[in-house]
Design a protein around this motif. Sequence first.
Motif, short mmCIF file in Angstrom:
data_model
loop_
_atom_site.label_atom_id
_atom_site.label_comp_id
_atom_site.label_asym_id
_atom_site.label_seq_id
_atom_site.Cartn_x
_atom_site.Cartn_y
_atom_site.Cartn_z
N GLN A 90 0.73 -1.40 -0.16
CA GLN A 90 -0.17 -0.12 0.03
C GLN A 90 0.80 1.14 0.02
O GLN A 90 2.05 1.12 0.47
N GLY A 91 0.18 2.37 -0.46
CA GLY A 91 0.85 3.53 -0.55
C GLY A 91 0.06 4.65 -0.74
O GLY A 91 -1.02 4.60 -0.60
N GLY A 92 0.59 5.79 -1.07
CA GLY A 92 -0.32 6.94 -1.43
C GLY A 92 0.52 8.24 -1.85
O GLY A 92 1.80 8.34 -1.39
N GLY A 93 -0.01 9.43 -1.91
CA GLY A 93 0.68 10.50 -2.36
C GLY A 93 -0.49 11.70 -2.47
O GLY A 93 -1.56 11.54 -2.27
N THR A 94 0.14 12.84 -2.72
CA THR A 94 -0.65 13.97 -2.59
C THR A 94 -0.67 14.66 -4.09
O THR A 94 -1.44 15.62 -4.15
N ASN A 95 0.10 14.36 -5.04
CA ASN A 95 0.09 14.85 -6.23
C ASN A 95 -1.00 14.14 -7.28
O ASN A 95 -0.55 13.25 -7.99
N VAL A 96 -2.26 14.38 -7.21
CA VAL A 96 -3.37 13.71 -7.81
C VAL A 96 -3.05 14.21 -9.56
O VAL A 96 -3.57 13.29 -10.21
N ALA A 97 -2.69 15.19 -9.80
CA ALA A 97 -2.27 15.52 -11.01
C ALA A 97 -1.51 14.60 -11.92
O ALA A 97 -1.72 14.30 -13.16
N ASN A 98 -0.67 14.04 -11.28
CA ASN A 98 0.40 13.31 -11.83
C ASN A 98 -0.24 11.66 -11.92
O ASN A 98 0.50 10.69 -12.52
N LEU A 99 -1.23 11.43 -11.23
CA LEU A 99 -1.87 10.00 -11.27
C LEU A 99 -1.94 9.31 -12.62
O LEU A 99 -1.57 8.23 -12.67
N PRO A 100 -2.64 9.97 -13.27
CA PRO A 100 -2.87 9.23 -14.66
C PRO A 100 -1.58 8.78 -15.34
O PRO A 100 -1.37 7.54 -15.88
N LYS A 101 -0.64 9.68 -15.58
CA LYS A 101 0.72 9.37 -16.05
C LYS A 101 1.55 8.22 -15.15
O LYS A 101 1.97 7.37 -15.59
N ALA A 102 1.34 8.41 -13.80
CA ALA A 102 2.13 7.25 -13.13
C ALA A 102 1.28 6.08 -13.16
O ALA A 102 1.97 5.12 -13.35
N MET A 103 0.09 5.81 -13.37
CA MET A 103 -0.64 4.76 -13.74
C MET A 103 -0.26 3.96 -15.11
O MET A 103 0.10 2.91 -15.17
N GLU A 104 0.10 4.83 -15.96
CA GLU A 104 0.67 4.66 -17.33
C GLU A 104 1.91 3.76 -17.25
O GLU A 104 2.31 3.05 -18.21
N SER A 105 2.81 4.50 -16.34
CA SER A 105 4.12 3.99 -16.30
C SER A 105 4.32 2.55 -15.72
O SER A 105 5.07 1.81 -16.01
N VAL A 106 3.18 1.92 -15.19
CA VAL A 106 3.07 0.56 -14.78
C VAL A 106 3.49 -0.37 -15.88
O VAL A 106 4.09 -1.52 -15.68
N ALA A 107 2.94 -0.11 -16.98
CA ALA A 107 2.74 -1.30 -18.07
C ALA A 107 4.24 -1.05 -18.67
O ALA A 107 4.81 -2.29 -19.06
N LEU A 108 4.77 -0.19 -18.74
CA LEU A 108 6.18 -0.09 -19.41
C LEU A 108 7.26 -0.63 -18.10
O LEU A 108 8.28 -1.46 -18.63
N TRP A 109 7.16 -0.45 -17.09
CA TRP A 109 7.90 -1.04 -16.09
C TRP A 109 7.69 -2.64 -16.08
O TRP A 109 8.81 -3.18 -15.70
N LEU A 110 6.38 -3.02 -16.13
CA LEU A 110 6.32 -4.46 -16.25
C LEU A 110 6.87 -5.19 -17.42
O LEU A 110 7.36 -6.11 -17.41
N GLU A 111 6.86 -4.54 -18.58
CA GLU A 111 7.34 -4.89 -19.63
C GLU A 111 8.87 -5.20 -19.71
O GLU A 111 9.54 -6.16 -20.11
N GLU A 112 9.70 -4.35 -18.82
CA GLU A 112 11.01 -4.62 -18.69
C GLU A 112 11.34 -5.76 -17.50
O GLU A 112 12.30 -6.32 -17.88
N ARG A 113 10.47 -5.69 -16.72
CA ARG A 113 10.55 -6.97 -15.53
C ARG A 113 10.28 -8.16 -15.96
O ARG A 113 10.68 -9.29 -15.50
N LEU A 114 9.28 -8.38 -16.95
CA LEU A 114 8.77 -9.69 -17.34
C LEU A 114 9.33 -10.18 -18.77
O LEU A 114 8.87 -11.06 -19.12
N ALA A 115 10.42 -9.37 -19.14
CA ALA A 115 10.90 -9.52 -20.58
C ALA A 115 11.67 -11.12 -20.36
O ALA A 115 12.10 -11.63 -19.29
#
Length: 182
Positions: A157-182
């Motif tokens: 679990q975690g959290g943060g306060t920069n709501v505006a960056n959330l969409p971009k942060a959630m999109e970064s998950v796919a790229l991060w996983l592509e690297e880890r799962l290669a």
Amino acid sequence: MEAVASLSALDYVQKLCSELRNSADLLKSEMFTVTEKVHQNLEHNRELEHENAALKEKLALSAVSGLMSSVVEINGVKTLTATFEGVEVKEMRTTLDDLKNRLKSAVIVLASVVGDKVFLISGVTKDLTAKVKAGDLVNLVAKQIDGKGGGRPDMAQGGGTNVANLPKAMESVALWLEERLA
């Protein structure tokens, strides 16, 4: 200790009676049943809070069916990222557990915006924790929203306060996983 005498005592008692009368009017009760009425209202509030929590949990669980259509595969691993509005951490935990049970093998990141805060929860089924750690995943998103997080390899679990960056942060998950799962 405070002492009041003479006309001050009479004035004090009149003010007390006025306050009691006003409270009784607000509670739609008699002056001598104000305490009983307050207890009834407090109990009713507790019941409503429990009912509200149960309804929120049911709503979160019903959202699971809709989320199943958002599952994508990244290098053969089922992946789901979703953002909610106003869903509390407890309900997100319930949703995460239900999604993990339904998907059997998956990586999941859920976020919820509540006011000016973002709550995050990440889950990785046990068969995938050798490749992906939930804590690393939640930290990836949390850092991008000016927050932090942590937990076990299968749930974090975690959290943060920069709501505006959330969409971009959630999109970064796919790229991060592509690297880890290669």
